[in-house]
Design a protein around this motif. Structure first.
Motif, PDB file in Angstrom:
ATOM      1  N   GLY A 173       0.860  -1.180   0.000  1.00  0.00           N
ATOM      2  CA  GLY A 173       0.000   0.000   0.000  1.00  0.00           C
ATOM      3  C   GLY A 173       0.888   1.218   0.000  1.00  0.00           C
ATOM      4  N   SER A 174       0.346   2.347  -0.460  1.00  0.00           N
ATOM      5  CA  SER A 174       1.147   3.560  -0.366  1.00  0.00           C
ATOM      6  C   SER A 174       0.213   4.752  -0.375  1.00  0.00           C
ATOM      7  CB  SER A 174       2.141   3.653  -1.526  1.00  0.00           C
ATOM      8  OG  SER A 174       1.489   4.106  -2.678  1.00  0.00           O
ATOM      9  N   TYR A 175       0.700   5.862   0.126  1.00  0.00           N
ATOM     10  CA  TYR A 175      -0.094   7.074   0.147  1.00  0.00           C
ATOM     11  C   TYR A 175       0.862   8.237   0.024  1.00  0.00           C
ATOM     12  CZ  TYR A 175      -2.997  10.870   1.835  1.00  0.00           C
ATOM     13  OH  TYR A 175      -3.669  12.055   1.940  1.00  0.00           O
ATOM     14  N   VAL A 176       0.670   9.028  -1.007  1.00  0.00           N
ATOM     15  CA  VAL A 176       1.524  10.208  -1.121  1.00  0.00           C
ATOM     16  C   VAL A 176       0.667  11.459  -1.270  1.00  0.00           C
ATOM     17  CG1 VAL A 176       3.579   9.100  -2.049  1.00  0.00           C
ATOM     18  CG2 VAL A 176       1.816   9.818  -3.610  1.00  0.00           C
ATOM     19  N   ASP A 177       0.999  12.458  -0.498  1.00  0.00           N
ATOM     20  CA  ASP A 177       0.369  13.759  -0.672  1.00  0.00           C
ATOM     21  C   ASP A 177       1.472  14.802  -0.666  1.00  0.00           C
ATOM     22  OD1 ASP A 177       1.100  14.083   1.954  1.00  0.00           O
ATOM     23  OD2 ASP A 177      -0.936  14.051   2.754  1.00  0.00           O
ATOM     24  N   GLU A 178       1.108  16.075  -0.473  1.00  0.00           N
ATOM     25  CA  GLU A 178       2.132  17.108  -0.574  1.00  0.00           C
ATOM     26  C   GLU A 178       3.087  17.109   0.612  1.00  0.00           C
ATOM     27  OE1 GLU A 178      -0.987  17.380   0.058  1.00  0.00           O
ATOM     28  OE2 GLU A 178      -1.584  19.260   1.019  1.00  0.00           O
ATOM     29  N   SER A 179       2.668  16.521   1.747  1.00  0.00           N
ATOM     30  CA  SER A 179       3.562  16.638   2.891  1.00  0.00           C
ATOM     31  C   SER A 179       4.336  15.371   3.229  1.00  0.00           C
ATOM     32  CB  SER A 179       2.796  17.128   4.117  1.00  0.00           C
ATOM     33  OG  SER A 179       1.664  16.353   4.307  1.00  0.00           O
ATOM     34  N   GLU A 180       3.874  14.201   2.774  1.00  0.00           N
ATOM     35  CA  GLU A 180       4.666  13.021   3.091  1.00  0.00           C
ATOM     36  C   GLU A 180       4.505  11.911   2.083  1.00  0.00           C
ATOM     37  OE1 GLU A 180       3.019  11.913   6.937  1.00  0.00           O
ATOM     38  OE2 GLU A 180       1.756  10.418   5.963  1.00  0.00           O
ATOM     39  N   CYS A 181       5.403  10.925   2.234  1.00  0.00           N
ATOM     40  CA  CYS A 181       5.398   9.751   1.396  1.00  0.00           C
ATOM     41  C   CYS A 181       5.289   8.580   2.354  1.00  0.00           C
ATOM     42  CB  CYS A 181       6.711   9.730   0.611  1.00  0.00           C
ATOM     43  SG  CYS A 181       7.371   8.121   0.218  1.00  0.00           S
ATOM     44  N   ARG A 182       4.167   7.858   2.242  1.00  0.00           N
ATOM     45  CA  ARG A 182       3.960   6.746   3.162  1.00  0.00           C
ATOM     46  C   ARG A 182       3.991   5.475   2.345  1.00  0.00           C
ATOM     47  NH1 ARG A 182      -1.440   7.785   6.014  1.00  0.00           N
ATOM     48  NH2 ARG A 182      -2.279   6.111   4.772  1.00  0.00           N
ATOM     49  N   PHE A 183       4.770   4.499   2.764  1.00  0.00           N
ATOM     50  CA  PHE A 183       4.922   3.299   1.954  1.00  0.00           C
ATOM     51  C   PHE A 183       4.806   2.065   2.842  1.00  0.00           C
ATOM     52  CE2 PHE A 183       7.482   0.126  -0.346  1.00  0.00           C
ATOM     53  CZ  PHE A 183       6.855   0.174  -1.579  1.00  0.00           C
ATOM     54  N   ASP A 184       3.838   1.190   2.532  1.00  0.00           N
ATOM     55  CA  ASP A 184       3.663  -0.047   3.297  1.00  0.00           C
ATOM     56  C   ASP A 184       4.216  -1.209   2.477  1.00  0.00           C
ATOM     57  OD1 ASP A 184       2.355   1.559   5.026  1.00  0.00           O
ATOM     58  OD2 ASP A 184       0.337   0.801   4.584  1.00  0.00           O
ATOM     59  N   PHE A 185       4.898  -2.124   3.146  1.00  0.00           N
ATOM     60  CA  PHE A 185       5.519  -3.221   2.400  1.00  0.00           C
ATOM     61  C   PHE A 185       5.600  -4.482   3.260  1.00  0.00           C
ATOM     62  CE2 PHE A 185       9.596  -2.864   4.629  1.00  0.00           C
ATOM     63  CZ  PHE A 185       9.473  -1.591   5.172  1.00  0.00           C
ATOM     64  N   SER A 186       5.708  -5.604   2.570  1.00  0.00           N
ATOM     65  CA  SER A 186       5.780  -6.869   3.300  1.00  0.00           C
ATOM     66  C   SER A 186       7.202  -7.084   3.825  1.00  0.00           C
ATOM     67  CB  SER A 186       5.399  -8.022   2.375  1.00  0.00           C
ATOM     68  OG  SER A 186       6.181  -7.968   1.204  1.00  0.00           O
ATOM     69  N   HIS A 187       7.274  -7.255   5.138  1.00  0.00           N
ATOM     70  CA  HIS A 187       8.561  -7.576   5.756  1.00  0.00           C
ATOM     71  C   HIS A 187       8.229  -7.997   7.168  1.00  0.00           C
ATOM     72  CE1 HIS A 187      12.786  -7.721   6.548  1.00  0.00           C
ATOM     73  NE2 HIS A 187      12.734  -6.812   7.492  1.00  0.00           N
ATOM     74  N   PHE A 188       8.943  -8.956   7.682  1.00  0.00           N
ATOM     75  CA  PHE A 188       8.435  -9.577   8.886  1.00  0.00           C
ATOM     76  C   PHE A 188       8.843  -8.919  10.187  1.00  0.00           C
ATOM     77  CE2 PHE A 188       5.627 -12.956   9.461  1.00  0.00           C
ATOM     78  CZ  PHE A 188       5.667 -13.163  10.824  1.00  0.00           C
ATOM     79  N   SER A 189      10.002  -8.288  10.221  1.00  0.00           N
ATOM     80  CA  SER A 189      10.410  -7.755  11.521  1.00  0.00           C
ATOM     81  C   SER A 189      10.746  -6.275  11.397  1.00  0.00           C
ATOM     82  CB  SER A 189      11.630  -8.531  12.012  1.00  0.00           C
ATOM     83  OG  SER A 189      12.588  -8.540  10.997  1.00  0.00           O
ATOM     84  N   ALA A 190      10.857  -5.629  12.537  1.00  0.00           N
ATOM     85  CA  ALA A 190      11.197  -4.211  12.528  1.00  0.00           C
ATOM     86  C   ALA A 190      12.560  -4.026  11.875  1.00  0.00           C
ATOM     87  CB  ALA A 190      11.230  -3.684  13.954  1.00  0.00           C
ATOM     88  N   MET A 191      12.719  -2.950  11.124  1.00  0.00           N
ATOM     89  CA  MET A 191      14.025  -2.689  10.516  1.00  0.00           C
ATOM     90  C   MET A 191      14.974  -2.173  11.591  1.00  0.00           C
ATOM     91  SD  MET A 191      12.891  -0.825   6.982  1.00  0.00           S
ATOM     92  CE  MET A 191      14.562  -0.462   6.409  1.00  0.00           C
ATOM     93  N   THR A 192      16.234  -2.528  11.448  1.00  0.00           N
ATOM     94  CA  THR A 192      17.207  -2.022  12.412  1.00  0.00           C
ATOM     95  C   THR A 192      17.587  -0.600  12.012  1.00  0.00           C
ATOM     96  OG1 THR A 192      19.053  -2.779  11.082  1.00  0.00           O
ATOM     97  CG2 THR A 192      18.201  -4.324  12.708  1.00  0.00           C
TER      98      THR A 192
END
Ligand code: ATP
Ligand code: MG
Length: 877
Positions: free
Chosen positions: A585-604
């Motif tokens: 999923g993703s959502y972009v507007d004028e103030s931010e870029c939001r990107f959802d993606f498949s990955h299992f654990s928190a990123m370091t």
């Protein structure tokens, strides 16, 4: 016949068909690409459907593969039969309109009897009952006696899938000897027992099912064959079942080792051992191909087999997490043939261990509830568990339904499946209704739009242009001819305004003509018709008017930067985390870029930094952003990443940013990556199981971020009285030092104060029997200092009993102590305080020598303290 390892068998097969002019291709992923009809690849042919239908031209018209397969329909048979796994490898040779039966059959025979030297008299072919052509080839060309060729009906030997290409097949069975037989007098190839084992199926697709009961001959006839590698190994290695062949046996041995049970002594346990072996094997491959445990689709298949493996582990008496130990053997045994297993070993292990932990947590609670339900049902003489209970177990406790089924069946009961299905359906409908409500489109009169032509979108090239008003929709009245005030929706024949879609918000701007002006607050799109949400500022607007539509240029530029950054981000994530990363999923507007993606654990932190750096490097590389409109296949060939499950028309728009990213996308983008300017990640978090979210800013947004941080620093510097932000660390350290120095001083002053107070307290003490009683209202004194005072009193004066009230105008507490002699004389601080605070309506208690209690009515403090004397007297009697 010579013992041959699984790896050698695979290689022999592939090189045999290479020698017959076939192109060797690697196994396709278990996740079907661009095929929604299938959850997981289940045969060598499945990923090649597009070559058979002619939709895509194959790289060569003869191909050979060894394909990873998952077959969930065989789940229940795993462990019971010798020859079924949920996971197996399928060897195959394929002809796309090239050679046919008269070549496929002899090659199959040559490979089995000459290359592998399997004794011909142990092999039995089967043909479709009406396929005389195949019969003749076996009989005349190969020389198999007629009585050894079995003719089977449509069910076994005719491959068909609805309308379209179909045809008869010819299988090859291996006779494993009477000891594997069912003993039935008509046991022959095709029997469901383990004696005659089907090893190879040759499908001859030669007809076209017209859908009306008639079949026509195909102009280009195809061959598709499939041979289970494990079954072949089972024959060549002379072992009992597919879990005892080399490679797989190692996995089985690991399960035996962990469980400490022996193999081959108890049919139930052996079954569980084989189930664990199979399921961990399958799960390992699925995870490596990017499947993540979830409650839907492929993810659910994975979750189900992992949980089944864990449960059979428990049945074997394993009482600790163990799946990853088995998984390590799977990776070790298959890492050479499938290098992706080694590359992703760490990730695979992590996914598996998280799922096992989760399952452990669910299963313990769920099992005890289920056992209770079973017990209650049985003692009430019922034969089924109610659908409502089953649903609750599933919905509230997350207990897997198929596990409920298995356990209930083991207890000799059944489920009210119908009621369960009804409740599930209701829940789905509730969820759908909830989703529909938030779309905000419930009120739109779609029929009003049905007759309108699609809007021409000009906004890729231009941000301003003239257009004709073709419809006006008012919120209250629907379609109208004109508006002179308020809010309305406008449809133009052409527009530069981008309509919300593909995760990008709709444009805003102005629409003007003559004396009329309207603000566009949002733009949506439905069935190709663009709806401008407008507020009229001045004048009036009529259908047929020519207007000038102008997009808010600055805002659009900011949206573009964020959208292009989302593409670069996806590329960077795949580079850093691996190819399992898919856009969710993703959502972009004028103030931010939001990107959802498949990955299992928190990123370091380190991974986040690397991703950020890669994106910024691709920005600084300043590569042009190219868009190409083409057909979906060409786009895919050019490496475009498409969203799985997304429907694309016959023309797709491909957005390419050098080597960093190629995606199918209808959104608007910068013309050169350099225009994104700068990229900064604000957060990385979880949105759902297996789905992470990154929120980032670009361009001027980064500047705003820096400005915000600067302001924060300046404000902090002002408060801390630092000359500049650079002095902050020194200033902050100095302030900290000052605070701890002052704290020490306060402590010592408190002690002095306590000592001097002690004297006055002792002077005011009342003699009660052998004990000196001190009571006092200490007002807003700190609890810590009163505690210190109490301790000192108790330690220094063994005959003292003290009761203090502490209150800050709102909360009231009592604290008290009894010295050792006082305790010996019968005083009890806990009970004393309890009784004292009861006078104010509070309660509490504690040890004989020390206690605290809570009070309530502040007006009664005096009365409570006065009561202490009487209470104490009672205690000392
Ligand atoms: P069966 O009737 O034994 O289940 P099938 O008819 O389902 O086999 P096909 O769909 O023709 O098998 O698949 C081709 C080959 O793949 C089979 O001949 C067999 O060697 C192998 N195969 C099929 N299913 C499995 C399985 N579950 N585990 C291992 N190998 C399998
Ligand atoms: Mg089958």
């Amino acid at each position: 016949m010579q013992w041959t390892s699984v790896n050698d068998l695979r290689e022999k097969f592939l090189s045999f068909f290479e020698s017959k002019g076939h192109l060797r291709l690697p196994s396709y992923s278990l996740i079907p690409q661009g095929d929604k009809s299938l959850l997981l690849i289940n045969s060598g042919m499945a990923p090649m459907k597009k070559f058979f239908t002619g939709e895509v031209t194959p790289p060569r018209n003869r191909v050979t593969t060894c394909q990873k397969c998952i077959r969930t329909p065989d789940l229940e048979r795993v462990g019971h039969t010798a020859r079924h796994g949920t996971f197996f490898e399928m060897l195959g040779n394929f002809s796309f309109g090239d050679y046919f039966k008269d070549q496929a059959i002899p090659w199959a025979w040559e490979f089995l009897t000459e290359v592998l030297e399997i004794p011909a008299d142990l092999l039995y072919p089967s043909v479709y009952e009406e396929d005389d052509e195949a019969f003749e080839i076996w009989n005349k060309k190969i020389g198999i006696p007629a009585e050894r060729i079995v003719r089977l009906g449509k069910e076994d030997n005719f491959w068909e899938h609805g309308t379209g290409p179909c045809g008869p097949c010819s299988e090859i069975y291996f006779d494993r000897g009477e000891k594997y037989g069912c003993g039935s007098p008509d046991c022959k190839p095709g029997c469901d027992c383990d004696r005659f084992m089907e090893i190879w199926n040759n499908v001859f697709s030669q007809f076209n099912n017209m859908g009306d009961g008639t079949y026509t001959e195909l102009e280009h006839k195809n061959i598709d064959t499939g041979m289970g590698l494990e079954r072949l190994a089972c024959v060549v290695q002379g072992v009992d079942n597919m879990f005892e062949i080399d490679g797989v046996r190692r996995i089985l041995d690991k399960v035996v080792e962990i469980s400490g049970v022996s193999y081959g002594n108890n049919p139930d346990r052996d079954m569980s051992i084989r189930v664990v072996t199979d399921h961990v094997r399958g799960a390992t491959f699925m995870i490596s191909d990017g499947v993540i445990p979830s409650n839907e689709g492929r993810g659910y298949v994975l979750r189900r087999i992992l949980r089944r493996a864990a449960r059979h582990g428990k049945l074997l008496g394993i009482d600790r997490p163990f799946l990853t130990e088995v998984c390590a053997v799977v990776i070790d045994q298959n890492g050479e043939a499938y290098p992706e297993l080694k590359e992703k070993a760490e990730y695979i292990t992590k996914v598996m261990s998280i799922e096992e932990e989760r399952f452990d947590a669910t299963i313990d609670g769920g099992l005890s509830i289920l056992n209770n339900l079973i017990g209650t049902a049985k003692s009430a003489g019922q034969t089924a568990i109610s659908g409502d209970d089953t649903f609750k177990l599933y919905d509230t406790f997350g207990f897997p339904i198929d596990l409920t089924r298995e356990i209930v069946a083991e207890a000799g009961l059944s489920l009210d499946e119908e009621r369960f299905a009804t409740l599930m359906k209701e829940q789905r409908e509730r969820a759908r209704a909830a989703r529909a409500n938030i779309s905000g489109w419930a009120g739109t009169d779609k029929t009003a739009l049905a007759t309108l032509p699609k809007t021409e979108f000009t906004g890729y090239e231009t941000l301003e242009g003239d257009a004709k008003v073709i419809a006006i929709l008012s919120a209250e009245e629907g379609p109208v001819q004109e508006v002179s005030e308020g809010e309305f929706m406008l449809v133009l024949d052409r527009t530069p305004f981008y309509g919300e879609g593909g995760g990008q918000v709709g444009d805003r701007g102005m629409i003007r003509s003559g004396g009329m002006s309207a603000t566009v607050t949002d733009t949506k799109k439905t069935d190709g018709i663009y709806l401008h949400h407008c507020t009229l500022e001045s004048g009036m607007i009529r259908v047929g008017d020519t207007v000038t539509a102008s997009v808010d240029v600055k805002r659009r530029a900011a949206i573009r930067r964020n959208h292009s950054a989302a593409h670069l981000l996806q590329g960077a994530l795949r580079e850093v985390l691996g190819s399992h990363v898919e856009q969710a999923g993703s959502y972009v507007d004028e103030s931010e870029c939001r990107f959802d993606f498949s990955h299992f654990s928190a990123m370091t932190r380190e991974e986040i930094d690397r991703v950020e750096r890669i994106v910024n490097e691709s920005i600084l590389a300043g590569v042009p952003v190219e868009t190409v409109v083409t057909d979906p296949e060409t786009a895919k060939k050019m490496g475009a990443m498409a969203l799985f499950g997304e429907k694309y028309g016959d023309r797709v728009r491909m957005v390419r940013m050098g080597d960093f990213s190629t995606e199918l996308c209808g959104g608007t983008h910068v013309s050169n990556t350099a225009n994104v300017a700068l990229f900064k990640i604000l957060s990385e978090s979880s949105v759902a199981a297996g789905v992470r979210r990154i929120v980032a800013v670009t361009g001027l947004g980064v500047l705003d971020l820096i400005a915000g941080k600067d302001a924060l620093l300046a404000e902090t510097a002002r408060v801390l009285k630092a000359a500049t932000a650079a002095d902050l660390p020194v200033r902050a350290a100095a302030v900290q030092g000052e605070i701890s120095r002052q704290k020490k001083e306060i402590d010592s002053l408190n002690q002095k104060l306590a000592a001097s107070r002690m004297d006055s307290l002792l002077a005011g003490a009342k003699q009660v029997g052998s004990v000196r009683l001190i009571t006092d209202d200490l007002g807003a004194a700190g609890m810590d200092s009163v505690r210190a005072l109490c301790d000192t009193l108790k330690d220094r004066y063994a005959d003292v009993v003290a009761v203090f009230a502490i209150h800050d105008g709102e909360k009231l507490n009592f604290m008290g102590v009894c010295g050792a002699d006082a305790v010996a004389a019968g005083a009890h601080a806990g009970r004393l305080l309890g009784a004292v605070s009861a006078v104010t309506g509070g309660k509490g208690g504690g040890r004989p020598d020390s206690a605290t209690s809570g009070g309530r009515d502040l007006a009664k403090i005096g009365e409570a303290l006065a009561a202490a004397e009487e209470i104490l007297k009672e205690m000392l009697k």
